[in-house]
Design an enzyme around this catalytic site. Structure first.
Site, PDB file in Angstrom:
ATOM      1  N   ASP A   1      62.325   6.447  -4.979  1.00 53.68           N
ATOM      2  CA  ASP A   1      63.174   7.610  -4.764  1.00 53.68           C
ATOM      3  C   ASP A   1      62.450   8.829  -5.348  1.00 53.68           C
ATOM      4  OD1 ASP A   1      65.082   9.602  -4.770  1.00 53.68           O
ATOM      5  OD2 ASP A   1      66.720   8.298  -5.426  1.00 53.68           O
ATOM      6  N   HIS A   2      62.008   9.721  -4.450  1.00 52.48           N
ATOM      7  CA  HIS A   2      61.187  10.841  -4.895  1.00 52.48           C
ATOM      8  C   HIS A   2      61.979  11.892  -5.681  1.00 52.48           C
ATOM      9  CE1 HIS A   2      57.372  12.535  -5.214  1.00 52.48           C
ATOM     10  NE2 HIS A   2      57.079  12.817  -3.962  1.00 52.48           N
ATOM     11  N   ARG A   3      63.286  11.735  -5.752  1.00 51.66           N
ATOM     12  CA  ARG A   3      64.064  12.661  -6.573  1.00 51.66           C
ATOM     13  C   ARG A   3      63.791  12.433  -8.054  1.00 51.66           C
ATOM     14  NH1 ARG A   3      70.080  11.428  -4.685  1.00 51.66           N
ATOM     15  NH2 ARG A   3      69.212   9.330  -4.994  1.00 51.66           N
TER      16      ARG A   3
ATOM     17  N   VAL B   1      61.352   9.796  -9.165  1.00 47.86           N
ATOM     18  CA  VAL B   1      60.024   9.206  -9.385  1.00 47.86           C
ATOM     19  C   VAL B   1      59.015  10.050  -8.616  1.00 47.86           C
ATOM     20  CG1 VAL B   1      58.562   7.170  -9.115  1.00 47.86           C
ATOM     21  CG2 VAL B   1      61.004   6.897  -9.610  1.00 47.86           C
TER      22      VAL B   1
ATOM     23  N   PRO C   1      65.302  10.355  -0.821  1.00 48.94           N
ATOM     24  CA  PRO C   1      64.036  10.621  -0.115  1.00 48.94           C
ATOM     25  C   PRO C   1      63.008   9.548  -0.468  1.00 48.94           C
ATOM     26  CG  PRO C   1      64.304  12.139  -1.965  1.00 48.94           C
ATOM     27  CD  PRO C   1      65.572  11.349  -1.874  1.00 48.94           C
TER      28      PRO C   1
END
Length: 476
Positions: free
Chosen positions: A446-448, A450, A269
């Site tokens: 990467d919002h997973r 960070v 994401p």
């Protein structure tokens, strides 16, 4: 009178990367009849990651090229056979008494000393042909009449499909990227007039030749029709007026890039944050480093160097940005070293070589490594190993005059920084609106692994360093 014993050895397409299954033959540097030595480069191939020159591991005389330039070959498939001296005395001793001596004596019947391929290649083959029963045996005339003539005689004229393989004295001089472009445009280098130093053919020579060839073509409608059929790389495709569509095969670096980008976009994401930065002091610092030569006389200094150093400094302060998502283990892996990737546009497509352990380098060492990386990429000589193991990337869209963008993550990495064009803009500085040099930075992550806080802190640190480059000394 003793005759030299020879056997045929085949060189198979190696896996020049990690787990690659195929490669395209870009250029042959030898032809049947040429003598090769152990370690000599015989061809250049392109994998999904890079163009690589292949050295052959034995010494002998080239018998056959199994594939022409442009062919895609599976790893493990034989691509060239070589007659090697003194390799198998036992089999020859068994067969020689029967009938081999006579043909071997006549083999030098290759009284065409001017053609090494006949004298050296075909002569010994008549004596040692039984070692390659599955492919050819011109000697065994009776047994080989049906299967042999077709496959065996084909290798002799093989220079026709592999015509661009003239590597001896009459081989046109051109760099690998130029040869690749010529092949994609369907241009025989032998008919191109070189204008480069020492008779080297340049890209401009190819374009000039293509334009000249296209000029008279409109009259006989057939000529333009033949031109569009030639596939060219998207970055170098020449579309002539009225020529119609050009179809470009999806393969090599572009195919790998497409697959990686799709996988990245639909796996991680993405979140992108932007910040505008006053880089006036950074640009002055770059000029000072250039003029003083304090990093070294031949070291190339550019704004990208200070952006890279600023990113590395921010990573040192926030190591969580230099991480990887391990889906199988359900873990976040924070990397112990920073392998800094630099996105580079090349004639073969976009590649991302990286500087190993870039975080441990001084500004001078980073400048040297960055210059070498960029120059190697431009020459199309980046090794597959230099594109593996990256942990964070910079893409310099500013060189194209672009202000910003939303870069897609390199697969397996947590973040990528886009560096936009530096422009003179009105800016509030010390309470007054004055012209300042400003750029836009964009950080995708990467919002997973960070979150917004970490991503924002990293981007703010990079901006702060570029606005006040002295922080490179205090923080670095």
């Amino acid at each position: 009178m003793t005759t030299e014993v020879r056997s045929l050895r085949e060189f198979k397409m190696p896996d020049v990367g990690e787990g690659l299954t195929e490669a395209e033959i870009l250029s042959w540097y030898v032809k049947p009849g040429d003598t090769v030595t152990d370690g000599q480069v015989v061809c250049e191939v392109e994998t999904a990651k890079a163009a690589v020159e292949l050295p052959i591991p034995f010494t002998g005389v080239v018998e056959q090229l199994f594939f022409p330039e442009g062919a895609t070959v599976d790893v493990g498939t034989a691509i060239i056979s070589v007659a090697v001296a003194g390799a198998a005395p036992a089999p020859v001793a068994a067969v020689a008494p029967a009938a081999a001596p006579a043909p071997v004596a006549e083999a030098p019947e290759a009284p065409e000393p001017e053609r090494r391929e006949v004298l050296v290649g075909y002569g010994p083959r008549t004596g040692g042909s039984q070692r390659r029963a599955r492919r050819t045996t011109v000697t065994a005339t009776a047994a080989a009449t049906v299967p042999a003539p077709a496959p065996v005689v084909a290798p002799a004229p093989a220079p026709v499909p592999v015509a661009a393989v003239e590597v001896s004295g009459d081989r046109p001089l051109a760099k690998p990227p130029v040869r690749k472009l010529a092949k994609d445009l369907g241009i025989d280098l032998r008919v191109v007039t070189p204008t480069g130093p020492d008779g080297v053919i340049t890209r401009e020579d190819l374009h000039a030749h293509a334009a000249a060839a296209a000029a008279p073509a409109p009259a006989p409608v057939e000529a333009p029709a033949a031109e569009p059929a030639v596939a060219a790389p998207v970055s170098a495709a020449v579309v002539l007026p009225g020529a119609g569509d050009v179809r470009v095969p999806i393969k090599g670096v572009r195919k790998a890039t497409a697959q990686a980008m799709v996988a990245s976009a639909f796996t991680a994401p993405h979140v992108t944050e932007f910040v505008q930065v006053d880089v006036t002091r950074t640009m002055k610092f770059v000029r000072r480093l250039k003029e003083s030569g304090e990093l070294g006389r031949d070291v190339r200094v550019s704004p990208l160097l200070l952006v890279a150093k600023a990113l590395l400094t921010a990573v040192k302060r926030h190591p969580g940005i230099n991480a990887q998502w391990d889906e199988a283990a359900q873990e976040i892996v924070v990397k112990g070293q920073v392998n800094l990737g630099i996105a580079a546009a090349t004639p073969r497509g976009l590649i991302v070589p990286n500087i190993k352990d870039a975080g441990a380098r001084t500004l001078s060492g980073l400048a040297v490594s960055l210059g070498e990386l960029i120059e190697t990429a431009r020459q199309g000589k980046t090794a597959p190993g230099d594109m593996q193991g990256g942990t964070i990337t910079i893409t310099n869209v500013g060189v194209f005059g672009v202000d910003s963008g939303t870069p897609i993550l390199n697969p397996g990495e947590a973040a990528i920084l886009a560096f936009g064009a530096v422009r003179e803009l009105p800016w509030v500085h010390k309470g007054k609106v004055v012209p300042r040099q400003v750029t836009t930075l964009a950080l995708s992550f990467d919002h997973r692994l960070v979150d917004g806080e970490l991503g924002s802190k990293v981007l703010a640190d990079i901006a702060g360093i570029l606005e006040h480059p002295k922080r490179l000394i205090t923080w670095g």
